[in-house]
Design a protein around this motif. Structure first.
Motif, short mmCIF file in Angstrom:
data_model
loop_
_atom_site.label_atom_id
_atom_site.label_comp_id
_atom_site.label_asym_id
_atom_site.label_seq_id
_atom_site.Cartn_x
_atom_site.Cartn_y
_atom_site.Cartn_z
N TYR A 81 0.88 -1.17 0.00
CA TYR A 81 0.00 0.00 0.00
C TYR A 81 0.91 1.22 0.00
CZ TYR A 81 -3.15 -3.71 1.26
OH TYR A 81 -3.85 -4.89 1.25
N ASN A 83 1.02 4.32 -0.45
CA ASN A 83 0.80 5.62 0.16
C ASN A 83 0.49 5.52 1.65
OD1 ASN A 83 -0.65 5.89 -2.89
ND2 ASN A 83 1.01 7.28 -2.37
N ARG A 84 0.71 4.31 2.22
CA ARG A 84 0.48 4.12 3.65
C ARG A 84 1.79 3.81 4.36
NH1 ARG A 84 -4.95 4.82 5.39
NH2 ARG A 84 -6.34 4.15 3.74
N GLU A 88 0.98 3.99 10.41
CA GLU A 88 -0.41 4.40 10.17
C GLU A 88 -1.33 3.17 10.13
OE1 GLU A 88 -2.64 6.77 6.51
OE2 GLU A 88 -0.59 6.06 6.33
N ILE A 89 -0.87 2.10 9.49
CA ILE A 89 -1.68 0.88 9.41
C ILE A 89 -1.93 0.33 10.81
CG2 ILE A 89 -1.62 -1.54 8.67
CD1 ILE A 89 -0.23 -0.61 6.11
N GLU A 92 -4.28 2.58 12.84
CA GLU A 92 -5.68 2.57 12.44
C GLU A 92 -6.37 1.24 12.74
OE1 GLU A 92 -6.29 4.52 8.68
OE2 GLU A 92 -8.34 3.73 8.50
N ALA A 99 -10.23 -3.96 20.47
CA ALA A 99 -11.64 -3.84 20.87
C ALA A 99 -12.34 -5.18 20.72
CB ALA A 99 -12.34 -2.78 20.02
N LEU A 100 -12.09 -5.83 19.60
CA LEU A 100 -12.70 -7.14 19.37
C LEU A 100 -12.23 -8.13 20.44
CD1 LEU A 100 -14.32 -9.12 17.64
CD2 LEU A 100 -12.30 -9.42 16.20
N TRP A 166 -18.51 -3.40 10.10
CA TRP A 166 -17.98 -2.74 11.29
C TRP A 166 -18.60 -1.36 11.40
CZ3 TRP A 166 -15.65 -4.81 15.20
CH2 TRP A 166 -14.93 -4.02 16.10
N GLY A 167 -18.77 -0.85 12.61
CA GLY A 167 -19.24 0.51 12.74
C GLY A 167 -20.36 0.70 13.75
N GLU A 249 -11.59 -12.02 11.87
CA GLU A 249 -11.56 -10.72 11.18
C GLU A 249 -11.92 -10.86 9.71
OE1 GLU A 249 -8.05 -8.38 11.74
OE2 GLU A 249 -8.20 -8.44 13.91
N VAL A 254 -13.93 -7.58 9.85
CA VAL A 254 -13.53 -6.66 10.91
C VAL A 254 -12.20 -6.06 10.51
CG1 VAL A 254 -12.85 -6.47 13.33
CG2 VAL A 254 -14.71 -8.01 12.67
N PRO A 255 -12.13 -4.73 10.35
CA PRO A 255 -10.93 -4.11 9.79
C PRO A 255 -9.80 -4.00 10.81
CG PRO A 255 -12.60 -2.46 10.17
CD PRO A 255 -13.21 -3.75 10.59
N THR A 259 -5.57 -9.41 10.17
CA THR A 259 -5.46 -9.78 8.77
C THR A 259 -4.12 -9.34 8.18
OG1 THR A 259 -7.82 -9.46 8.65
CG2 THR A 259 -6.68 -9.72 6.58
N PHE A 260 -3.68 -8.13 8.58
CA PHE A 260 -2.39 -7.66 8.08
C PHE A 260 -1.25 -8.57 8.54
CE2 PHE A 260 -4.72 -3.72 7.47
CZ PHE A 260 -4.23 -3.33 6.24
N THR B 21 -15.00 0.34 24.80
CA THR B 21 -14.78 -0.32 23.52
C THR B 21 -15.87 0.06 22.53
OG1 THR B 21 -13.72 -2.14 24.63
CG2 THR B 21 -14.55 -2.56 22.42
N THR B 25 -15.39 2.09 18.99
CA THR B 25 -15.54 1.41 17.71
C THR B 25 -16.77 1.85 16.92
OG1 THR B 25 -16.69 -0.36 18.85
CG2 THR B 25 -14.34 -0.65 18.47
N SER B 27 -19.11 4.19 14.82
CA SER B 27 -19.11 5.42 14.03
C SER B 27 -20.46 5.54 13.34
CB SER B 27 -17.99 5.37 12.99
OG SER B 27 -18.01 4.15 12.30
N GLU B 43 -4.40 -0.98 -3.70
CA GLU B 43 -3.07 -0.75 -3.16
C GLU B 43 -2.72 0.72 -3.24
OE1 GLU B 43 -0.44 -3.57 -5.02
OE2 GLU B 43 -1.93 -5.14 -4.75
N ARG B 200 -3.08 10.79 -1.38
CA ARG B 200 -3.75 10.48 -0.12
C ARG B 200 -5.07 11.25 -0.05
NH1 ARG B 200 -0.79 8.21 4.20
NH2 ARG B 200 -2.20 9.36 5.55
N LEU B 217 -9.08 2.08 6.25
CA LEU B 217 -8.33 0.85 5.92
C LEU B 217 -9.18 -0.39 6.13
CD1 LEU B 217 -4.73 0.92 7.43
CD2 LEU B 217 -5.40 0.31 5.12
N ARG B 218 -9.15 -1.26 5.17
CA ARG B 218 -9.82 -2.55 5.21
C ARG B 218 -11.32 -2.42 5.41
NH1 ARG B 218 -9.26 -6.92 8.23
NH2 ARG B 218 -10.17 -7.92 6.42
N ARG B 219 -11.86 -1.23 5.27
CA ARG B 219 -13.27 -1.06 5.55
C ARG B 219 -14.02 -0.55 4.34
NH1 ARG B 219 -14.93 2.28 10.77
NH2 ARG B 219 -17.10 2.30 10.14
#
Lengths: 305, 536
Positions: A81, A83-84, A88-89, A92, A99-100, A166-167, A249, A254-255, A259-260, B21, B25, B27, B43, B200, B217-219
């Motif tokens: 990625y 630009n990341r 930061e990964i 985030e 939390a999970l 998620w959210g 995940e 679940v972000p 997974t990373f 939590t 989490t 939003s 990517e 970005r 990310l990933r969402r």
């Protein structure tokens, strides 16, 4: 105790360096690289990319460069990625995995202790068999089977919860149960065993003889003693839950960082792989330290050092 | 044991941790108008560096090139250029730019294209798709560092609204290239200020139908209609979310519960594919994508073209598409998928066990006797193993030869095939643009995507002649000749042509039908008239 904790923390540094070195060596000796794809790059472009990320340097110098950047708090850019940054990964996604994990452990504690108490208070009854049967199933069913079953029941049949995403709090429920089920089952069995034993002890007989009501006997006196094995179990279980969320995940979208942790190694995203190894090994070491300190706090007979 | 009530502490900790939590989490965001699943996280969406299909889908929603494509036929349509002229020789294109603005208010000017293309061709930038610009005169030489004078490259901004492009050789698909992601412009002010970070979300300056409101990310990527886009009045959606599900079962669950409005083939679990294909919300189209096997011609057993042909003729590809892939894939007897305008592939060899046996006997292996066991190699996937098993069985039944299956994790697999450490390996190739050269060029001698050890001077010569040919019919005939040579002498066995399956409710949505390049042109997606009428 503070001195002990500080000494332990200092001792973690060489251990972390060793872990990072091993991760580095394993990553780099694995065949394939971050820029390999079905469509190959032209040799010229690949060369330019390798130079850009210093992959054309000797391995040891690359590792030295990595440690040098790390000392300045820089985990590098992601290879995949572009630009990341790795920091930061992690920033985030790690809070989401944590939390999970917290929710899964909370679920495990609440349901595990409740089921264990019910079983121990009514041993060899239908309640006991039901709770222990459920615990046995929880231990036997892997989460990649349990997850889809829960989705089928709660998202499709009952239409109560979203199947993934998620959210909102509703999004947390199924993944937390899936991730926590195994721990809940283990805790239930631990609590049942140790509570049964405790309820047979003299101190409990004394309490009952004093005319205390059964709930007071069980919760105020017996459970307090019976919970100790759960505390010892909780340290490793928390570590395993927090770092073992990959399947859940992916299943529930679940972000999180889990997974990373896996994908970065598969993608040969070297910097992200190193960053996640660093994050999870630090987390595990700190959890172990916390468990040791908790033992000491609960039981003065435990000698630190 | 110190008498300390531990339980209350545990419960207290839970009581604190759980609400915290939840607060962290949660939003609260309203659902986007249209939620589509691009399968994996892009990517990057920087036109200079993006490579994957998810990247392309998002980039084409955010940027607009000189030309755009019709969402269904993919025919070129005016984009930032409202008209263009081609010189008689077919080598010079003049694009006339319409008045259009970037999302920071700058006018979109011809020099923005020049700057973007120069950035891609600058060798130090290592842009993956630089070769897509090679049809332009001087582009290859500049990119190879043979000159540092960009004036030698056939790109010139006449004035702010005119762009002249001179090609190295006739390129009938040049307008199609101009509609692709490599040819998109960049905003020079954003690039100068932020460098590569200009892409970005917080810095991004768009000139397409949408801007990026937010990228988690990933969402998801939240896209919002770009009010500065020249044709904003015709953009059908106010907001759209791109999500990245990765796992087919999860993607399909989200679609089936209405959380997602649109998925493609990657969101359909293989196990239920035949059931999904039969549904009225599943829409199918041909796809410029071939599933094939590479044969390593440097292995003595596979050096004889007759053996390679026999291996291909012994495979009943119909059995594979009917029993394994099961969603309308087309058995492939040639390499270039059907559907390219103005091109017809040579027929190639269909399933022919008798001829396969005869060829093996001719090559000295009657009934498979004396033929060494070969390895059938694929990347670990629930798709590829069953196909390999069928092929293994058919080779045994028809030719009497033994094949062993070997699988490796993707990156290891790629490294092995690049090093020619295989006998027969699974592959697929997706066309970049609507021309047979996007398939046939990869088997030129020494092409990095060849990966078979096959080098044939005659094949290269035919392709060179085709590339220089100006008459479209003669050109197509030359490519067909090259393809025939590839099939007869070459190092590949085509297995099947993929199809694109898009699932969406066409009573609710239009403009998102599947197409040959499996693109989703978000600008054209809108609620269908029936749905709009029903909501009134």
């Amino acid at each position: 105790m503070i001195g002990y904790a500080l000494r332990r923390l200092l001792g973690l540094l060489p251990l972390l360096a060793l872990v990072l070195f091993l991760a580095f060596v394993f990553m780099r000796t694995a065949p394939g690289g971050p820029f390999d794809a079905e469509r190959s790059l032209s040799p010229q472009i690949e060369q330019a990319l390798r130079a850009r990320y210093h992959l054309d340097e000797p391995l040891l110098r690359q590792f030295g460069r990595y440690l040098g950047d790390l000392a300045h708090g820089d985990l590098g850019p992601s290879f995949r990625y572009r630009n990341r940054s790795v920091a930061e990964i992690i920033k985030e996604t790690a809070p989401i995995s944590l939390a999970l994990g917290v929710m899964a452990i909370a679920f495990a504690l609440v349901f595990g202790i409740a089921a264990g108490v019910v079983s121990a208070v009514r041993p060899r009854t239908g309640w006991d068999h039901l709770a222990m049967g459920a615990a046995m199933i929880g231990i036997c069913i892997p989460n990649f089977v349990l997850g889809p079953i829960l989705v089928l029941v709660f998202a499709f049949t009952l239409r109560l919860l979203p199947p993934a995403g998620w959210g909102s709090p509703a999004h947390l429920i199924l993944p937390a149960i899936t991730l926590g089920a195994l721990r809940a089952a283990s805790i239930a069995r631990l609590v049942r065993g140790s509570l049964l034993e405790t309820l047979g002890e003299d101190s409990i007989r004394t309490a009952r003889a004093k005319g205390l009501s059964e709930p007071v006997v069980v919760f105020r006196h017996a459970l307090k003693l019976a919970i100790l094995p759960v505390v010892s179990y909780l340290g490793p279980a928390a570590a395993a839950t927090l770092s073992g969320s990959v399947v859940v995940e992916r299943l529930f979208l679940v972000p999180g960082l889990g997974t990373f942790f896996v994908q970065s190694a598969l993608n040969r995203d070297y910097t992200v792989a190193m960053g996640t190894v660093l994050f999870y090994s630090t987390l595990l070491m700190l959890l172990n330290l916390a468990v040791d300190l908790a033992y000491r706090a609960l039981d003065p007979r435990v000698e630190l050092d | 044991m110190r008498d300390r009530a531990f339980l209350p502490f545990v419960l207290l900790a839970i009581l604190i941790a759980v609400p915290v939590t939840l607060a962290v989490t949660t939003s609260h965001e309203p659902r986007a108008d249209f939620v589509f699943d691009v399968n994996s996280e892009p990517e990057t969406i920087d036109p200079a560096f993006l490579t994957g299909q998810p990247d392309q889908r998002v980039a084409l929603a955010v940027f607009e090139g000189l030309v755009t494509r019709d969402p269904e036929t993919l025919a070129p349509r005016p984009g930032i250029a409202d008209r263009w002229t081609t010189a008689e020789d077919g080598l010079t294109y003049s694009f006339h730019l319409r008045p259009a603005r970037w999302s920071n208010g700058d006018p979109v000017s011809a020099s923005d294209f020049v700057a973007a293309w120069k950035r891609i061709l600058t060798p130090a930038n290592a842009a993956a798709n630089a070769e897509m610009l090679y049809p332009i005169a001087g582009a290859s030489a500049f990119h190879h560092g043979e000159t540092t004078d960009f004036g030698t490259v056939g790109i010139a901004a006449g004035d702010d609204s005119t762009l002249r492009v001179t090609l190295a050789h006739p390129t009938p698909y040049f307008l199609d290239l101009c509609a692709g992601t490599t040819y998109l412009p960049v905003n020079p002010r954003a690039l100068a200020r932020f460098g590569d970070d200009w892409i970005r979300p917080e810095h991004l300056v768009a000139n397409g139908p949408f801007t990026i409101a937010d990228w988690k990310l990933r969402r998801r990527i939240r896209l919002r209609r770009n009010p500065d886009y020249w044709d904003a009045a015709h953009v059908g959606l106010a907001t759209a979310d791109a999500i990245f599900t990765e796992q087919a079962s999860t993607a399909f669950n989200l679609y089936a519960t209405g959380e997602t409005d649109w998925i493609d083939s990657s969101g359909i679990p293989p196990m239920i594919r035949d059931l999904v294909v039969a549904r009225s919300d599943c829409h199918r189209s041909a796809y410029l994508n071939t599933y094939f096997y590479r044969l390593n011609v440097t292995r003595p057993a596979l050096a004889d073209p007759r053996v390679r042909q026999a291996l291909g003729l012994a495979i009943d590809k119909r059995a594979i598409v009917e029993h394994i892939t099961r969603s309308g894939q087309i058995p492939a007897t040639h390499f270039v998928p059907p559907g390219l305008p103005g091109y017809a592939s040579p027929p190639g060899g269909d399933y022919d066990p008798a001829r396969a046996r005869a060829l093996m006997a001719e090559a000295g292996y009657p009934g498979g006797r004396g033929f060494p066991a070969i390895e059938l190699f694929f990347n670990t996937s629930e798709e590829h193993r069953p196909i390999a098993e069928v092929v293994q069985q058919q080779w045994k039944d028809v030719l009497g030869i033994q094949a062993e299956l070997r699988n490796q994790e993707w990156k290891v697999f790629l490294a092995s095939t690049r090093a020619l450490d295989y006998d027969v390996s699974r592959a697929s190739w997706i066309g970049d643009y609507l021309d047979p050269s996007t398939f046939l060029d990869i088997f030129r001698s020494g092409n990095t995507n060849n990966r078979t050890g096959w080098a044939d001077a005659e094949y290269d010569r035919i392709l060179d002649r085709a590339a220089a040919e100006r008459d479209p019919a003669a050109r197509a005939a030359l490519y067909a000749e090259a393809e025939a040579r590839l099939l007869n002498h070459g190092p590949i066995i085509p297995i099947y042509f993929y199809v694109t399956l898009n699932c969406y409710d066409d009573r609710k949505w239009q403009g998102c039908a599947p197409n040959l390049l499996n693109l989703l042109e978000l600008k054209f997606v809108r609620r269908s008239d029936a749905a709009v009428a029903a909501s009134r």
